[in-house]
Motif scaffolding. Sequence first.
Motif, PDB file in Angstrom:
ATOM      1  N   LYS A 291       0.743  -1.121  -0.149  1.00  0.00           N
ATOM      2  CA  LYS A 291      -0.101   0.051  -0.164  1.00  0.00           C
ATOM      3  C   LYS A 291       1.044   1.473   0.015  1.00  0.00           C
ATOM      4  O   LYS A 291       0.487   2.431  -0.650  1.00  0.00           O
ATOM      5  CB  LYS A 291      -0.881   0.004   1.261  1.00  0.00           C
ATOM      6  CG  LYS A 291      -1.982   1.070   1.267  1.00  0.00           C
ATOM      7  CD  LYS A 291      -2.948   1.077   2.409  1.00  0.00           C
ATOM      8  CE  LYS A 291      -3.853   2.327   2.238  1.00  0.00           C
ATOM      9  NZ  LYS A 291      -4.871   2.202   3.327  1.00  0.00           N
ATOM     10  N   GLN A 292       1.885   1.243   0.741  1.00  0.00           N
ATOM     11  CA  GLN A 292       3.030   2.430   0.731  1.00  0.00           C
ATOM     12  C   GLN A 292       3.466   2.559  -0.500  1.00  0.00           C
ATOM     13  O   GLN A 292       3.768   3.607  -1.050  1.00  0.00           O
ATOM     14  CB  GLN A 292       3.917   2.249   1.781  1.00  0.00           C
ATOM     15  CG  GLN A 292       4.770   3.286   2.141  1.00  0.00           C
ATOM     16  CD  GLN A 292       4.257   4.676   2.592  1.00  0.00           C
ATOM     17  OE1 GLN A 292       3.054   4.685   3.223  1.00  0.00           O
ATOM     18  NE2 GLN A 292       4.505   5.850   2.078  1.00  0.00           N
TER      19      GLN A 292
ATOM     20  N   TRP B 165       1.172   4.348  -2.714  1.00  0.00           N
ATOM     21  CA  TRP B 165       1.200   5.698  -2.634  1.00  0.00           C
ATOM     22  C   TRP B 165       2.289   6.359  -3.122  1.00  0.00           C
ATOM     23  O   TRP B 165       1.969   7.462  -3.596  1.00  0.00           O
ATOM     24  CB  TRP B 165       1.160   5.722  -0.869  1.00  0.00           C
ATOM     25  CG  TRP B 165       1.241   7.209  -0.489  1.00  0.00           C
ATOM     26  CD1 TRP B 165       2.026   7.849   0.007  1.00  0.00           C
ATOM     27  CD2 TRP B 165      -0.264   7.739  -0.127  1.00  0.00           C
ATOM     28  NE1 TRP B 165       1.496   8.963   0.681  1.00  0.00           N
ATOM     29  CE2 TRP B 165       0.178   9.052   0.510  1.00  0.00           C
ATOM     30  CE3 TRP B 165      -1.560   7.569  -0.405  1.00  0.00           C
ATOM     31  CZ2 TRP B 165      -0.745   9.968   0.653  1.00  0.00           C
ATOM     32  CZ3 TRP B 165      -2.539   8.418  -0.156  1.00  0.00           C
ATOM     33  CH2 TRP B 165      -2.133   9.758   0.263  1.00  0.00           C
ATOM     34  N   GLU B 166       3.617   5.760  -3.101  1.00  0.00           N
ATOM     35  CA  GLU B 166       4.600   6.620  -3.651  1.00  0.00           C
ATOM     36  C   GLU B 166       4.651   6.616  -5.174  1.00  0.00           C
ATOM     37  O   GLU B 166       5.041   7.426  -5.731  1.00  0.00           O
ATOM     38  CB  GLU B 166       6.072   5.759  -3.038  1.00  0.00           C
ATOM     39  CG  GLU B 166       6.134   5.680  -1.688  1.00  0.00           C
ATOM     40  CD  GLU B 166       6.160   7.074  -1.057  1.00  0.00           C
ATOM     41  OE1 GLU B 166       6.098   8.011  -1.518  1.00  0.00           O
ATOM     42  OE2 GLU B 166       6.095   7.076   0.042  1.00  0.00           O
TER      43      GLU B 166
ATOM     44  N   ARG C 260      11.577   9.791  -3.005  1.00  0.00           N
ATOM     45  CA  ARG C 260      10.409   8.699  -2.843  1.00  0.00           C
ATOM     46  C   ARG C 260      10.880   7.623  -3.565  1.00  0.00           C
ATOM     47  O   ARG C 260      10.390   6.392  -3.170  1.00  0.00           O
ATOM     48  CB  ARG C 260       9.235   9.376  -3.492  1.00  0.00           C
ATOM     49  CG  ARG C 260       8.701  10.343  -2.747  1.00  0.00           C
ATOM     50  CD  ARG C 260       7.401  10.975  -3.279  1.00  0.00           C
ATOM     51  NE  ARG C 260       7.051  12.051  -2.198  1.00  0.00           N
ATOM     52  CZ  ARG C 260       5.893  13.030  -2.764  1.00  0.00           C
ATOM     53  NH1 ARG C 260       5.319  13.196  -3.838  1.00  0.00           N
ATOM     54  NH2 ARG C 260       5.823  14.120  -1.714  1.00  0.00           N
TER      55      ARG C 260
ATOM     56  N   ASP D 271       1.937   6.319  -7.343  1.00  0.00           N
ATOM     57  CA  ASP D 271       1.212   7.373  -7.624  1.00  0.00           C
ATOM     58  C   ASP D 271       1.559   8.774  -7.610  1.00  0.00           C
ATOM     59  O   ASP D 271       1.141   9.530  -8.473  1.00  0.00           O
ATOM     60  CB  ASP D 271      -0.120   7.244  -6.702  1.00  0.00           C
ATOM     61  CG  ASP D 271      -1.138   5.908  -7.187  1.00  0.00           C
ATOM     62  OD1 ASP D 271      -0.692   5.647  -8.170  1.00  0.00           O
ATOM     63  OD2 ASP D 271      -1.874   5.506  -6.318  1.00  0.00           O
ATOM     64  N   SER D 272       2.338   9.013  -6.491  1.00  0.00           N
ATOM     65  CA  SER D 272       2.679  10.489  -6.284  1.00  0.00           C
ATOM     66  C   SER D 272       3.873  10.563  -7.477  1.00  0.00           C
ATOM     67  O   SER D 272       3.957  11.862  -8.039  1.00  0.00           O
ATOM     68  CB  SER D 272       3.409  10.584  -5.059  1.00  0.00           C
ATOM     69  OG  SER D 272       4.697   9.845  -4.727  1.00  0.00           O
TER      70      SER D 272
END
Length: 440
Positions: free
Chosen positions: A109-110, A113-114, A138, A116-117
Amino acid sequence: MACPYARFVERDNETPTATEKITINGSTNNDALSQILSLTGYGSSSCNKPELKRLPSSDELVNYGNYLQLNKLLDAQTLLSGKHDQNKNMVHDEHLFIIIHQSFELWFKQILWEIDSLRKIFINSVIDETHMFVSINRLQRCVQIWHLLCDQISILETMTPLDFMEFRSYLSPASGFQSLQFRLVENKLGLTDNLRVVYNQMSYKNAFPTETEQSALTNSLEQPTLLVLIERWLERTPGLEDSDFSFRDEYARAVAQYIKFLQTNAESEPNPTARDAALEDVKKTADTFRSLIDEKFHQQLLSRGDRRMSHRAWHGALMIMLYREQPRFQGPYQILSLLMDIDALIAKWRYNHVILVQRQIGNKQGTGGSAGYSYLRSTCSDRYKVFVDLFNLASFLIPREFIPKLSNLMRLRLSVASVDGLSDEENEIQAVKKTSTSDD
């Protein structure tokens, strides 16, 4: 000697001002305080006061447990060995098995998150060079997470095959293949369907029957992947085909000189057998560089899946690697290196998983119905490396003395970062102005 401190002082029947309230070591110096407060944005003469965030009220205050929702997290380990057989004690190692896989999912999940950023950064047609630090940071975080995931498998290896056998029968038909988040990681990085190994003679998407899961998979495939965005970014590498310096043309000439140098050395070999072998090596080297020079041949490799990036992006990556010491290329070079690190660590994680499965169940069928070890072993190949082109660029490096020299103007362009909102030409003009000013 008392330490300096600040405290509030209230005066009877008066409304104190900000500077009158504060005393230092018991005495008040309103002039000095006014200056300090003014500089910090709180003085009466300052009109630009910072906007402060609202502090939570008493009923909104959190503590460690409810902030992390530990009541949900720590109650999420239900051991099937104890649930299905009331006459049998729970299998001790099933608890570790659950914790490890839940940890995998949290880290996936993390990583999502990275990713997508990063996609939000690289989707822009003009990328401000100030975003390089954030991107590198990141990507480094993702690298460290994958290191951790590889190490987590070694913890699972402390469970013996006999211990695993005690509760494995309860897991069917569940399988790690059903990890939606891992499939999303693969998709968003840029792994395509045509490169996947077929699982049980059907698409991996069949393992996710719910509408929510199918929607998440569809979105991950329809949106630009990190590979596609990196490719577009590399295609915009300054200097690929500029009028002042065209890297593609200059490098083609440099390769020809290098091949000629190798051929001359081979022909000068006095031993006929050694000369023939050396000349054969020169032919192989020349053939290796064919896809670098011949764009049509590169397209053929692309259609076969042997290449992932466009010919132009490929040259952009090569140029960044060769001229990585130039200020403007230092950040991009780190990004390319980190992308390879991520690919390499995912491959290591897959391999560690394969070895674990072989140790635990041998050649038995997987709980989800797959071939188990055989299937997992087939995923440990270059076809699952998203950024494999970056690894293969090492085949096209030439000795430093043959690398084309940058023109003065190109060296100047690569010494100044690209600023968001300005074109390369505008950035170049700014650079020339700065140089002229410093010369004066």
